[in-house]
Design an enzyme around this catalytic site. Structure first.
Site, PDB file in Angstrom:
ATOM      1  N   ASP A 101     -50.986   0.154  12.379  1.00 31.04           N
ATOM      2  CA  ASP A 101     -50.879   0.708  11.050  1.00 31.04           C
ATOM      3  C   ASP A 101     -52.286   0.737  10.455  1.00 31.04           C
ATOM      4  O   ASP A 101     -53.246   0.207  11.039  1.00 31.04           O
ATOM      5  CB  ASP A 101     -49.885  -0.103  10.192  1.00 31.04           C
ATOM      6  CG  ASP A 101     -49.327   0.737   9.051  1.00 31.04           C
ATOM      7  OD1 ASP A 101     -48.239   0.423   8.555  1.00 31.04           O
ATOM      8  OD2 ASP A 101     -49.993   1.726   8.670  1.00 31.04           O
TER       9      ASP A 101
HETATM   10  C1  GLC Z   1     -49.596   3.451   5.766  1.00 33.18           C
HETATM   11  C2  GLC Z   1     -48.185   3.087   6.164  1.00 33.18           C
HETATM   12  C3  GLC Z   1     -47.713   3.774   7.410  1.00 33.18           C
HETATM   13  C4  GLC Z   1     -48.321   5.161   7.472  1.00 33.18           C
HETATM   14  C5  GLC Z   1     -49.803   4.979   7.678  1.00 33.18           C
HETATM   15  C6  GLC Z   1     -50.531   6.321   7.701  1.00 33.18           C
HETATM   16  O1  GLC Z   1     -50.291   2.333   5.337  1.00 33.18           O
HETATM   17  O2  GLC Z   1     -47.886   1.718   6.308  1.00 33.18           O
HETATM   18  O3  GLC Z   1     -46.288   3.805   7.383  1.00 33.18           O
HETATM   19  O4  GLC Z   1     -47.756   5.900   8.539  1.00 33.18           O
HETATM   20  O5  GLC Z   1     -50.398   4.131   6.730  1.00 33.18           O
HETATM   21  O6  GLC Z   1     -50.432   6.925   6.459  1.00 33.18           O
END
Ligand code: GLC
Length: 741
Positions: A281
């Site tokens: 993430d």
């Molecule tokens: C965010 C979220 C994740 C998302 C990623 C890209 O922090 O936790 O679900 O897909 O970053 O935006």
């Protein structure tokens, strides 16, 4: 230099010739064979574009140079056929011309916004959910996107957590069925179609169990709870062929998911034989330093790549530290090769090596803007997501010839709030999104007079607008008041300790009810809210979540009877934050409280009933459904035998309608103990008024199985109960005995 280049060209020609009969894996191996260590690590590196940040951005202006040097494998938050083409052209200037992957959070729609995922889950309609995901994929792929960071399949039992809006609620079985629907909807039958995108099952794992419902917080749970409650939707997504997984921000029992080999290697890539790749993430690899699990980015990179995190989203740990870790012998290059191969295989499956620009078709992108068929599906999905919580004396549906209707409340004319979190802002939103006021205005007859007053804001505490609202109500035959959260009060980093209706909205409802006029309450939210006074006193309550682009039309269809509401809650609604976590599939305890007035020395509260305000699986219709004749085809069964469960469902009311019949079991005696109810099947059944249908469920040994203390997935002999009904509380009951292991 020239010789090298010619040599390289020769190898490409050879590669191409060879590609005709090599497997995808062999082709990936051939490419890896040509790559330098830096180029390999580049594939494991993902940056955001500056189009729409979904996390804290690290400013570094030379991204384009890094792309030309092959130091990126993917970008996120870049969209548009022309824009992605422009950036892909930079990647084609790199030595090996390895195409970039473009990822985006297409969570519930791209150009057409569908209901938030928790709302879609309330439809229990996996075919509709799959279609919704398919359209989202089609619109996103037309805009140059190869990969969506969805479905989010985190089980959530705590509505204080803002991301409960993004998943499918509290139940492992419903969550698994919806995970399958979304993965297959996004990916279609095979990767590579320009009407489909790679899916990404997230957030692996147990992110929804953040302590206190506080986003990003630690998670601590037994292996039994992990395996029996939180992992099943991920397993279902993997078995459905999800191309990628995303790990999670949280630590699980002290180990951050990004550095958790048990999750990523033992379970996902080991037990489940997952062949795709795992993206971290946003910054979660580097955040292992904040967790206190790594002393610096170098150790974080070592822990993460060793534990099976294949791509570093915006963490800059891999691009900054991996080469040195390999050269110093701390990380074997074979681990890098394995991660890079997983990434290259997906790029090959997408067909990006043959044509890096196959998703960059501006004409096709334009064709997907405001597509009438897509909008129609969005409205259908929205209608099916609406849950009717209360309808005293059949106040609903309203007549389209009602003389005067007062339309009140902070969300009645709201525009973008209808889209909820994880939606995209488009310049023409104000003309495209159907507000609730507009939907109702279009629905009623020419003779109907509409009065409007906002009454109050969403969060402010001023009651100055009440008098105008009360005046409007006093002149009306019926009042419709639209209240709830703003669209950005749920979602990522949107945990709320107080989940009552915000501000003075419940006071507004009280004031409107005090006029003596019939009041219909619409509640817009990304989570269960607490509204006990309204639940007790308002004659009609409709939970409208955040329903997307077509919200107003869908709500009007339900309010005026053009669609008979069929939604069922995918999550329990607490009476108070003090009850959280509250969920239907709980253990019995040694001193179970029977009913809502617990006897002394039983498991209950002195000041509150144990039961939720609204139960998992609950939802009303304009008609009534009754269940009768529950039968099992055998009351004793040997292991491996199936049980046929039949029941009659009757429409005893005055409207045709759709019911979602739910089947639960209870394993009476088992070690470890099992919940008092577990959803194991559901069927949607359409019944004309007066019609009765017999529906059949098949219970298998797999349905009776669970992960025991040794984490063996198996069933145990003994007595079982079977419950069937229209929600998890009002059920018919039968029983059988499982004779042997
Ligand atoms: C965010 C979220 C994740 C998302 C990623 C890209 O922090 O936790 O679900 O897909 O970053 O935006």
């Amino acid at each position: 230099m020239k010789a090298t280049y010619l040599g390289f060209l020769a190898s490409l020609v050879f590669l191409n010739a060879q590609a005709q009969h090599k497997t995808i894996g062999q082709r990936a191996d051939s490419i890896i064979h040509l790559m330098t260590l830096e180029e390999k690590i580049g594939q494991m590196n993902q940056y955001t574009g500056d189009w729409q940040a979904t996390g804290p951005i690290t400013p570094d202006g030379d991204k384009q140079n890094q792309i030309r040097k092959g130091m990126l494998g993917s970008m996120l938050n870049v969209t548009g056929a022309a824009h992605t083409r422009e950036i892909q052209e930079m990647a084609m200037q790199s030595r090996l011309k390895i195409p970039l992957l473009f990822g985006l959070d297409v969570i519930h729609g791209y150009r057409t916004t569908f209901p938030i995922p928790l709302a879609e889950a309330a439809s229990w309609d996996t075919a509709a959910i799959r279609l919704s995901a398919h359209i989202a994929a089609k619109e996103a792929a037309a805009a140059g996107i190869h990969w969506t960071f969805a479905p989010m399949v985190d089980i959530a039992r705590d509505p204080r957590w803002g991301r409960v809006m993004e998943g499918a609620g509290e139940d492992p079985f419903l969550g698994s069925q919806i995970a399958i629907a979304r993965v297959t909807g996004f990916q279609g039958t095979r990767l590579g179609s320009t009407d489909a995108v790679m899916a990404c099952a997230k957030h692996f794992a147990a992110y929804g169990a953040a302590i206190g419902g506080r986003d990003y917080n630690a998670v601590d749970m037994s292996d039994q709870t992990l395996w029996n409650v939180y992992l099943p939707p991920f397993k279902a997504a993997a078995e459905a062929g999800a191309a990628t997984f995303m790990n999670s921000f949280n630590s699980l029992n002290g180990i951050p998911a990004s550095g958790n080999a048990y999750l990523q290697r033992t379970i996902l890539k080991g037990d489940w034989k997952f062949q795709g790749f795992v993206v971290s993430d946003w910054g979660s690899i580097s955040e292992m330093v904040n967790h206190g699990y790594a002393k610096d980015n170098t150790q974080a990179a070592e822990e993460a790549v060793t534990a099976g995190s294949d791509m570093d989203m915006e963490g800059r740990a891999y691009i900054g530290c991996l080469a040195e870790l390999v050269r110093s012998g701390k990380v074997k290059e074979s681990i890098i090769d394995e991660a890079v191969k997983r990434i290259l295989v997906k790029k090959l499956e997408l067909g990006l090596f043959e044509n890096p620009y196959k998703f960059c078709d501006s004409a096709k992108e334009q064709s997907q803007w405001n597509d009438a068929a897509n909008l129609q599906v969005a409205k259908m999905m929205a209608e099916r997501s609406i849950v009717l919580l209360k309808n005293q004396q059949g106040l609903l549906p309203l007549s389209k010839q009602t003389k005067t209707i007062a339309l009140i409340g902070p969300l009645m004319k709201s525009v973008r709030d209808n889209l909820g979190f994880w939606s995209f802002a488009w310049p023409d939103d104000t003309t495209r999104i159907i507000t609730q006021y507009d939907g109702i205005q279009k629905k009623v007859g020419a003779g109907t007079h509409l009065l409007y007053a906002q009454g109050c804001g969403i969060k402010d505490t001023s009651t100055a607008g009440f008098s105008e609202a009360i005046q409007a109500a006093a002149q009306a035959d019926v009042v419709i008041v639209s209240v709830g959260e703003a669209g950005n009060m749920s979602g990522e980093a949107k945990s709320r300790s107080n989940i009552h209706l915000p501000g003075v909205q419940e006071e507004l409802i009280k004031a409107l009810c005090a006029t003596g006029k019939p009041v219909v309450v619409l509640i817009n939210a990304g989570r269960p809210l607490v509204f006990n006074w309204t639940a007790d006193h308002a004659p009609a309550i409709v939970y409208t979540w955040f329903l997307g682009t077509e919200a107003g039309d869908a709500i009007a269809d339900v309010l005026f009877g053009d669609y008979n509401p069929s939604g069922k809650l995918p999550i329990s609604f607490p009476r108070s934050e003090g009850q959280i976590p509250i969920y239907y599939n709980h253990f019995n305890t040694g001193r179970p409280a029977h009913g809502d007035a617990p006897a002394p020395y039983t498991s209950g509260y002195l000041d509150l009933p144990n039961s939720p305000q609204y139960a998992f699986g609950y939802g009303l219709s304009y008609t009534n459904f009754s269940y009768s004749g529950l039968k099992l085809d055998k009351n004793q069964v040997h292991s491996g035998q199936d049980i046929q469960v039949t029941v009659q469902v009757s429409n005893t009311g005055n409207y045709d309608g759709e019911e979602t019949a739910q089947l639960y079991i209870r394993d009476i005696v088992s070690q470890p103990v099992r919940p008092v109810k577990e959803l194991k099947a559901f069927q949607k059944v359409w019944l004309k008024k007066g019609e009765t249908k017999t529906i059949t469920f098949t219970l298998t040994s797999k349905d009776l199985s669970f992960y025991d203390n040794d984490l063996h997935f198996s069933f145990q002999p003994g007595d079982f109960k079977v419950f069937v009904g229209g929600n998890s509380q009002d059920v018919k009951e039968a029983g059988f005995t499982l004779l042997d292991q």
